[in-house]
Design a protein around this motif. Structure first.
Motif, short mmCIF file in Angstrom:
data_model
loop_
_atom_site.label_atom_id
_atom_site.label_comp_id
_atom_site.label_asym_id
_atom_site.label_seq_id
_atom_site.Cartn_x
_atom_site.Cartn_y
_atom_site.Cartn_z
N GLU A 58 -72.74 139.16 10.34
CA GLU A 58 -71.78 138.59 9.39
C GLU A 58 -71.55 137.11 9.67
O GLU A 58 -71.40 136.30 8.74
N LYS A 59 -71.54 136.72 10.92
CA LYS A 59 -71.27 135.33 11.29
C LYS A 59 -72.49 134.42 11.11
O LYS A 59 -72.34 133.22 10.87
N ASP B 105 -71.24 142.44 13.60
CA ASP B 105 -70.33 141.30 13.69
C ASP B 105 -71.12 139.98 13.71
O ASP B 105 -70.80 139.03 12.99
#
Length: 283
Positions: free
Chosen positions: A259-260, A256
């Motif tokens: 991805e950010k 996560d």
């Protein structure tokens, strides 16, 4: 042994162009190895070291179908640091290359020296001691001490006996580690002392990691919105910090955050989530 390292790091960071920066990067001189070689030869010198292999495993993005080895950015994943710096120089982004050699090459090489110090202590041959001194010298000559002192005030850290909080914690533990090679009573000659040295080394690496986290937060917060520089720095620091989260067994959180932060789509609105996730999962 590392007397010329600071000059070479400064040469990279102050270079007028990428060609000059790359020359400093590739040169060895009176340094034990060139900065470039700290990454290129890591697959030999650090092949059995846990933290290095955690980075290789976290960052690999492909597998070489001829031998099953991990790849990163089209190169062997064991050379992840060199690949990142090489891309920065190819693109003429010297400031990214400057930061990368500190937080990737030199930072991991210090960890390597710390692990070597534990090994030297375990073997108990005083003539071979010296890795702790080398690690401490690398922290200063590699300009990581300077970086930590610049970051400290941005996070409310005041000076403690001439240095900011994290540097004070790191230097105090370097000094404590040196005692194991010098104190005849509580020395490496006693196997009971080895566990104490391992604890000190683990604490040094933890405080060194805190400096990396500060640099990531600084990159997210203090660069102008949507600037290319911010994207470069956030991406770089995500490669530096996130493998520590993967190493703690939090693969979904890692994915996560990757991805950010590492896909050049950084949004400042994600800062609270990112900082909370790092605080909660990096232990």
């Amino acid at each position: 042994m590392f007397s010329n390292l600071k000059t070479r790091v400064q040469g990279i960071c102050n270079a007028d162009d990428a060609i000059s920066a790359r020359e400093y990067y590739e040169e060895g001189g009176d340094v034990l190895v060139s900065i470039e070689s700290m990454s290129l030869y890591a697959k030999f010198s650090m092949d059995d070291e846990l933290l290095f292999n955690q980075y290789v495993y976290a960052l690999y993005d492909d597998v070489d179908k001829t031998d099953g080895s991990f790849m990163f950015n089209g190169h062997p994943a064991t050379e992840y640091a060199h690949s990142i710096v090489n891309d920065a120089f190819d693109a003429g982004i010297i400031n990214t290359g400057c930061l990368a050699i500190k937080v990737l090459h030199i930072w991991m090489y210090i960890v390597h020296k710390l692990q070597l110090a534990v090994q030297q202590c375990d073997e108990g041959i005083p003539e071979n001691y010296g890795a702790i001194d080398e690690a401490a010298a690398l922290w200063e000559s590699g300009l990581l001490f300077e970086m930590a002192d610049e970051l400290g005030p941005k996070f409310g850290h005041e000076q403690m006996d001439g240095m900011t909080y994290l540097n004070r914690q790191i230097i105090d533990r370097f000094n404590s580690a040196q005692v194991y090679h010098q104190d005849k009573t509580n020395s490496c000659q006693s196997k009971n002392a080895l566990g104490g040295l391992r604890i000190i080394v683990k604490e040094i690496v933890s405080y060194m990691t805190a400096v990396l986290i500060q640099q990531l937060i600084f990159a997210m917060v203090d660069y102008p919105d949507s600037s290319k520089t911010q994207e470069d720095m956030v991406e770089l620091m995500s490669f530096v910090v996130l493998p520590r989260i993967m190493g703690c067994g939090h693969e979904m959180v890692y994915d996560d955050l990757y991805e950010k932060l590492a896909t050049r789509n950084f949004d400042k609105g994600s800062i609270p989530f990112v900082t909370d996730a790092i605080h909660s999962h990096l232990n």
